[in-house]
Design an enzyme around this catalytic site. Structure first.
Site, PDB file in Angstrom:
ATOM      1  N   HIS A 167     -11.091   9.118 -11.058  1.00 22.06           N
ATOM      2  CA  HIS A 167      -9.820   9.175 -11.767  1.00 22.06           C
ATOM      3  C   HIS A 167      -8.889  10.262 -11.214  1.00 22.06           C
ATOM      4  CE1 HIS A 167     -11.859   6.356 -14.363  1.00 22.06           C
ATOM      5  NE2 HIS A 167     -10.646   6.000 -14.768  1.00 22.06           N
ATOM      6  N   GLU A 198     -13.078   0.051   0.148  1.00 17.76           N
ATOM      7  CA  GLU A 198     -11.852   0.147  -0.640  1.00 17.76           C
ATOM      8  C   GLU A 198     -11.699  -1.101  -1.512  1.00 17.76           C
ATOM      9  OE1 GLU A 198      -8.052   2.273   0.891  1.00 17.76           O
ATOM     10  OE2 GLU A 198      -7.787   0.129   1.251  1.00 17.76           O
ATOM     11  N   CYS A 220       0.822  -1.215   0.000  1.00 14.94           N
ATOM     12  CA  CYS A 220       0.000   0.000   0.000  1.00 14.94           C
ATOM     13  C   CYS A 220       0.855   1.264   0.000  1.00 14.94           C
ATOM     14  CB  CYS A 220      -0.967   0.017   1.181  1.00 14.94           C
ATOM     15  SG  CYS A 220      -2.197  -1.289   1.063  1.00 14.94           S
TER      16      CYS A 220
END
Length: 136
Positions: A75, A126, A24
């Site tokens: 985005h 997530e 991550c």
């Protein structure tokens, strides 16, 4: 509180959790799923209809679904957002969605209406099986 307005949507964004020791900490992305639940004791007008017939407009609640060039999160590289910076965990993003959504809803309220009765709950996935919830 008699009305709860619920909506769900997704947006795709990338981020890096700065200082994270593991995958991550590298650039990666998610298709985030969001559920917003806005509760109110009364109905109000919105930016699109001036009669008191809504808790809020779904268009206002779904602001984050818009492309980043239109003020949303779709985005986006989340680390570029000044309100998030290096802290782009699900917890921080959920709190940001809460704060920004309430701000946008309250912007549409009539003068003299502070929206004190509005309560928002944000659920942010997530991944399909990892979710964070935030509310005050």
């Amino acid at each position: 509180m008699p009305w709860t307005l619920s909506t769900e949507f997704t947006f795709d964004s990338a981020h890096t959790i700065t200082g994270y020791d593991g995958p991550c900490g590298r650039l990666h992305g998610h298709t985030y799923r969001v559920r917003l639940q806005l509760t109110s004791e009364r109905l109000r007008p919105s930016a699109h209809v001036r009669r008191s017939i809504m808790v809020a407009d779904f268009k206002t609640l779904k602001w984050a679904k818009k492309d980043v060039t239109q003020g949303g999160l779709d985005h986006a590289y989340l680390n570029d957002l000044p309100d998030l910076g290096d802290d782009t965990t699900a917890e921080v993003i959920a709190a940001y969605l809460h704060r920004e959504t309430l701000r946008r809803v309250k912007e549409t309220l009539d003068e003299g209406d502070d929206g004190a009765d509005l309560r928002l709950r944000v659920s942010l996935w997530e991944t399909p099986d990892s979710c964070c919830e935030y509310w005050e």
